[in-house]
Motif scaffolding. Structure first.
Motif, PDB file in Angstrom:
ATOM      1  N   LEU A   3      73.619 -23.422-119.117  1.00  0.00           N
ATOM      2  CA  LEU A   3      73.290 -22.960-120.062  1.00  0.00           C
ATOM      3  C   LEU A   3      74.398 -23.516-121.529  1.00  0.00           C
ATOM      4  CD1 LEU A   3      72.568 -19.152-119.665  1.00  0.00           C
ATOM      5  CD2 LEU A   3      71.068 -21.147-119.369  1.00  0.00           C
ATOM      6  N   VAL A  14      74.914 -15.826-126.033  1.00  0.00           N
ATOM      7  CA  VAL A  14      73.348 -16.290-125.805  1.00  0.00           C
ATOM      8  C   VAL A  14      72.696 -17.549-126.554  1.00  0.00           C
ATOM      9  CG1 VAL A  14      71.599 -15.245-125.576  1.00  0.00           C
ATOM     10  CG2 VAL A  14      71.909 -17.122-123.651  1.00  0.00           C
ATOM     11  N   LEU A  16      70.275 -20.839-126.540  1.00  0.00           N
ATOM     12  CA  LEU A  16      68.954 -21.153-125.888  1.00  0.00           C
ATOM     13  C   LEU A  16      68.514 -22.749-126.169  1.00  0.00           C
ATOM     14  CD1 LEU A  16      66.609 -18.280-126.296  1.00  0.00           C
ATOM     15  CD2 LEU A  16      68.219 -18.892-124.524  1.00  0.00           C
ATOM     16  N   VAL A  67      68.780 -10.663-122.212  1.00  0.00           N
ATOM     17  CA  VAL A  67      69.852 -12.270-122.200  1.00  0.00           C
ATOM     18  C   VAL A  67      69.293 -12.163-120.312  1.00  0.00           C
ATOM     19  CG1 VAL A  67      71.508 -13.106-121.441  1.00  0.00           C
ATOM     20  CG2 VAL A  67      71.788 -11.608-123.091  1.00  0.00           C
ATOM     21  N   VAL A  71      66.960 -15.979-120.578  1.00  0.00           N
ATOM     22  CA  VAL A  71      67.787 -16.974-119.740  1.00  0.00           C
ATOM     23  C   VAL A  71      66.339 -17.762-118.392  1.00  0.00           C
ATOM     24  CG1 VAL A  71      68.754 -18.054-118.688  1.00  0.00           C
ATOM     25  CG2 VAL A  71      69.971 -16.429-120.594  1.00  0.00           C
ATOM     26  N   TRP A  72      65.536 -16.843-118.391  1.00  0.00           N
ATOM     27  CA  TRP A  72      64.464 -16.666-117.402  1.00  0.00           C
ATOM     28  C   TRP A  72      63.212 -18.057-117.868  1.00  0.00           C
ATOM     29  CZ3 TRP A  72      59.991 -15.379-116.961  1.00  0.00           C
ATOM     30  CH2 TRP A  72      58.606 -15.706-115.400  1.00  0.00           C
ATOM     31  N   THR A  74      63.171 -19.252-120.477  1.00  0.00           N
ATOM     32  CA  THR A  74      63.570 -20.431-121.069  1.00  0.00           C
ATOM     33  C   THR A  74      63.766 -21.805-119.558  1.00  0.00           C
ATOM     34  OG1 THR A  74      65.562 -20.346-121.609  1.00  0.00           O
ATOM     35  CG2 THR A  74      63.643 -20.057-123.449  1.00  0.00           C
ATOM     36  N   HIS A  75      64.084 -21.071-118.668  1.00  0.00           N
ATOM     37  CA  HIS A  75      64.757 -21.671-117.665  1.00  0.00           C
ATOM     38  C   HIS A  75      64.078 -22.612-116.527  1.00  0.00           C
ATOM     39  CE1 HIS A  75      68.963 -21.713-119.998  1.00  0.00           C
ATOM     40  NE2 HIS A  75      68.811 -22.845-119.303  1.00  0.00           N
ATOM     41  N   TRP A 103      71.208 -17.796-108.555  1.00  0.00           N
ATOM     42  CA  TRP A 103      71.214 -16.185-109.544  1.00  0.00           C
ATOM     43  C   TRP A 103      71.776 -15.496-109.516  1.00  0.00           C
ATOM     44  CZ3 TRP A 103      68.341 -16.024-114.538  1.00  0.00           C
ATOM     45  CH2 TRP A 103      67.685 -16.997-115.071  1.00  0.00           C
TER      46      TRP A 103
END
Length: 385
Positions: A3, A14, A16, A67, A71-72, A74-75, A103
């Motif tokens: 990230l 965080v 993005l 969070v 994160v999940w 977008t990634h 993860w």
């Protein structure tokens, strides 16, 4: 799973990818009157989290789930939060139940860019809790005019009939609880540090058990929260959702509190304006509260040491103690109050349950009587009949 460096905003540390900030999310509300000025998903989620800034325990829990999802999404999917569909959330449910190794790698740090967001697969209960929190977030964003709809609103509801019929299992019976208390009296108290550790552990266990506090409530409690009215002591508590309440405090617990305070050179009775933490650091720091994690670890150590001494004579009891944690003390307190015949309405108020049905899971005495009568009636019957 790399990230960018975390954004400075402490509410949601965080960052993005700019292309996935949600400005063009397919689930964005178009037209109508917006209630918030947020233009990106991070801005919107930060605003939601700001609603809980006064409740640190809730904020930490909600931020963790936000969070993880951001994160999940977008990634793993290459989508912003504001483009997620019901199908995406079905994938996320499967992911929570079995996150991939990158993860959960224990070598990853808990903070920063390449962070570890899962320690292990989430239990069914933890998954439900996470989805409940995220549904609350999505409902908020729909009400704010930021999202067009909440994909989790389509999720099939779970019946509560099974949970209402169950009885809480995570508690200590009277004999095991008395053993835990007795085991602490065998702790070494030769050095000043050992004495400090013994006194704090002794007090923390009694405070949690005799008040049935949640661990976060015990960590944040201060001396001034103990108030006396009409010759009786009460403990003012701010619990989940910032709901305030009062818990009856026995003379026995106040005597324990006086002992703990005197050990650290404080007056035996708390003052009305005193900000001293109810549970202090091991050396008695009167200015700094322990974290809920620190209180949790104190209790786990007490249970572990008790289990170690019990193992040779009662391995089953020792195994129970090794599983026990702070919330077991809350369950034990409620169960023991019910066993003693305390009115269930009073137990409900003491635990600050919204529903009396929740309190009903602590009523073991009736089951014990049913078992005794049933087995007693079978005494002497031939197994061959």
């Amino acid at each position: 799973m790399n990230l960018p460096a975390p954004a400075p905003d402490s509410l949601l540390p965080v960052a993005l990818p700019a292309a996935l900030d949600g400005r063009d999310g397919t689930n964005r509300a178009r037209g109508g009157h917006r209630q918030i000025a947020a233009d990106t998903d991070l801005e919107a989620v930060r605003l939601w989290l700001a609603e809980y800034a006064g409740s640190p325990h809730t904020l930490r829990s909600y931020r963790k789930e936000a969070v993880r999802l951001l994160v999940w999404a977008t990634h793993a999917l290459g989508k912003p939060l504001s483009s997620l569909t019901r199908e995406d959330f079905l994938l996320y449910e499967r992911f929570m139940a079995a996150p991939s190794a990158d993860w959960t790698d224990p070598a990853l740090p808990r903070r920063g860019g390449a962070r570890r967001l899962f320690d292990k697969p989430l239990s069914t209960q933890s998954q439900r809790q996470a989805l409940g929190i995220l549904s609350g977030l999505l409902n908020y964003l729909v009400s704010a005019g930021y999202l067009a709809g909440n994909p989790l609103a389509l999720r099939r509801g779970h019946t509560r009939k099974t949970s209402r019929a169950r009885r809480v299992e995570r508690y200590l019976d009277h004999t095991l609880w008395e053993y835990v208390l007795g085991s602490m009296e065998t702790w070494p108290r030769t050095t000043s540090r050992e004495c400090q550790h013994y006194e704090r552990s002794r007090w923390a266990m009694r405070l949690l058990y005799l008040t049935a506090l949640r661990v976060s409530e015990a960590a944040h409690a201060k001396a001034a929260d103990f108030v006396q009215r009409r010759g009786r002591w009460w403990l003012h508590v701010t619990g989940k959702g910032d709901v305030e309440g009062e818990v009856p405090v026995s003379d026995a617990l106040m005597a324990e509190f006086a002992r703990y305070r005197l050990f650290h050179g404080l007056p035996p009775a708390p003052r009305k304006d005193e900000t001293t933490p109810a549970v202090m650091s091991i050396a008695g720091d009167t200015t700094r509260h322990l974290t809920p994690t620190a209180v949790y670890l104190i209790v786990k150590e007490v249970f572990r040491r008790a289990a170690d001494t019990l193992e040779p004579t009662d391995p089953v009891g020792a195994a129970t103690l090794r599983r026990a944690s702070t919330h077991w003390l809350r369950h034990s307190a409620a169960s023991h109050q019910a066993d003693a015949g305390t009115d269930i309405r009073f137990i409900q108020k003491n635990l600050r349950h919204a529903s009396i049905e929740t309190t009903g899971i602590y009523l073991h005495a009736e089951e014990d009587r049913r078992h005794a009568h049933t087995v007693g009636s079978q005494h002497g019957q031939s197994l061959s009949q």
